[in-house]
Design an enzyme around this catalytic site. Structure first.
Site, mmCIF file in Angstrom:
data_model
loop_
_atom_site.group_PDB
_atom_site.id
_atom_site.type_symbol
_atom_site.label_atom_id
_atom_site.label_comp_id
_atom_site.label_asym_id
_atom_site.label_seq_id
_atom_site.Cartn_x
_atom_site.Cartn_y
_atom_site.Cartn_z
ATOM 1 N N GLU A 1 18.057 1.343 16.949
ATOM 2 C CA GLU A 1 17.230 2.551 16.998
ATOM 3 C C GLU A 1 16.904 2.876 18.448
ATOM 4 O OE1 GLU A 1 14.187 3.079 13.858
ATOM 5 O OE2 GLU A 1 12.821 3.436 15.536
ATOM 6 N N GLY B 1 0.806 -1.221 0.000
ATOM 7 C CA GLY B 1 0.000 0.000 0.000
ATOM 8 C C GLY B 1 0.832 1.260 0.000
ATOM 9 N N GLY C 1 11.001 1.478 6.109
ATOM 10 C CA GLY C 1 10.362 0.241 6.533
ATOM 11 C C GLY C 1 10.747 -0.120 7.949
ATOM 12 N N ARG C 2 11.783 -0.935 8.070
ATOM 13 C CA ARG C 2 12.301 -1.350 9.371
ATOM 14 C C ARG C 2 13.819 -1.245 9.339
ATOM 15 N NH1 ARG C 2 8.181 -0.328 10.782
ATOM 16 N NH2 ARG C 2 6.526 -1.543 11.776
ATOM 17 N N ASP D 1 14.630 6.798 7.856
ATOM 18 C CA ASP D 1 13.677 7.144 8.907
ATOM 19 C C ASP D 1 13.731 6.109 10.018
ATOM 20 O OD1 ASP D 1 11.465 8.815 9.944
ATOM 21 O OD2 ASP D 1 10.307 6.967 9.721
ATOM 22 N N HIS E 1 12.269 8.228 12.962
ATOM 23 C CA HIS E 1 11.113 7.329 12.887
ATOM 24 C C HIS E 1 9.807 8.117 12.996
ATOM 25 C CE1 HIS E 1 9.918 2.867 13.613
ATOM 26 N NE2 HIS E 1 9.007 3.488 12.883
ATOM 27 N N ALA F 1 7.913 8.886 10.077
ATOM 28 C CA ALA F 1 7.136 8.769 8.844
ATOM 29 C C ALA F 1 5.667 8.479 9.136
ATOM 30 C CB ALA F 1 7.723 7.683 7.944
ATOM 31 N N ASN F 2 5.401 7.623 10.123
ATOM 32 C CA ASN F 2 4.010 7.368 10.515
ATOM 33 C C ASN F 2 3.666 8.295 11.676
ATOM 34 O OD1 ASN F 2 5.844 5.938 12.067
ATOM 35 N ND2 ASN F 2 4.409 4.309 12.562
#
Length: 302
Positions: free
Chosen positions: A244, A134, A214-215, A239, A263, A265-266
């Site tokens: 992390e 998506g 992503g991760r 990101d 981190h 982005a979301n």
């Protein structure tokens, strides 16, 4: 529907669900649904027998899967899709920031030198979207006005709208040497851990840029650091990192060819605003006997 929310509820989600006629209860009050947003240690040792659905408020569930807490007898859904737009925007921003050398601009910057070092943007370039679900499909839409050729890489190899061609992840070996820019959006699994490693980085073009939204463990951080130091590739936008957060003294912080965001982005407020609606959709699908929109395969890890 009666729902519980652990370990600490988001008001926006509770308000959304209660506004639509559902009831917020404690875990010991026989909920139908558990909405969960915590770490493995926050997950109940045993679910009440009344629970028919576990709705995880994040897309990434690898930590929960690895800890074994999702080995339950009810469907588990994640939050895939609710922040496709924000993560795609962040990916594009990172890619543009690296290509334009934004981090290299200082009070002492030399515009001629910077321009000569920049292999401009998307002219005759190929962008590989690694994990074209998506978020990847949304990113492809955002990239369309810039005109690059898009190579989509996904698990199935089924065509992705907007991509010139789609390649199955298992057959993507040649993509690393073919594309110019790479955006990593794949889930973290045993197969994708350190997907970008020293060997893959050596296969890339000298002008290659890698963006990871992503991760963190999709990339071997040590190998990426060396590739940037040696000039094996041109840049990176991250990101997410591994570890992390990245230690304050890590070399990647000092490189003007590496742009790092924490981190973000979301965006949390978007997550909170959208989880309620997603929970309702999954619950309605379960009640009607339809496939859940975001049900995960615990064995696969996503």
């Amino acid at each position: 529907m009666k729902f519980a929310f652990l370990p600490k509820p988001w008001d926006a989600v509770v308000d959304d669900l209660t506004d639509h006629g559902h009831t917020f209860v404690d875990l010991d009050e026989s909920p139908d649904v558990l909405v969960f947003r915590g770490n493995p240690e926050d997950f109940p040792e045993e679910l009440p027998p009344s629970v028919k659905l576990v709705q995880v408020a994040y897309a990434g569930v690898e930590k929960l899967v690895e800890a074994g807490v999702l080995d339950v007898d009810v469907p588990v859904a994640n939050a895939a899709g609710i922040y496709d737009d924000t993560v795609a925007e962040a990916a594009l921003a990172l890619l543009l920031g690296v290509l334009h050398r934004h981090k290299a601009v200082t009070p002492q910057w030399n515009d001629r030198q910077l321009n000569e070092e920049t292999d401009y943007l998307f002219d005759n370039k190929k962008v590989a979207v690694i994990g074209a679900g998506g978020i990847g499909k949304m990113l492809i839409r955002f990239l369309e006005p810039f005109g690059p050729e898009i190579i989509a890489v996904n698990r199935s190899g089924n065509p992705v709208p907007g991509a010139k061609r789609t390649v199955a992840m298992s057959e993507a070996q040649d993509v690393w040497s073919e594309a110019d820019y790479f955006v990593l959006i794949a889930p973290l699994t045993k197969q994708t851990h350190h997907l970008v490693n020293a060997e893959v980085l050596r296969a890339m073009k000298p002008n290659a840029v890698v963006v990871n939204v992503g991760r963190g463990p999709l990339i071997d951080t040590e190998a990426l650091t060396k590739a940037l130091q040696d000039g094996t590739i041109a840049g990176a936008g991250l990101d997410v990192t591994d570890p992390e957060p990245l230690p304050e003294d890590h070399p990647l912080w000092q490189m003007d060819r590496c742009l790092i965001t924490p981190h973000t982005a979301n965006i949390p407020r978007y997550m909170q605003a959208r989880v309620g609606e997603l929970t309702r959709r999954n619950w309605e699908a379960l009640q009607e006997g339809r496939p859940l929109p975001t049900q995960i395969d615990v064995e696969e890890g996503y």
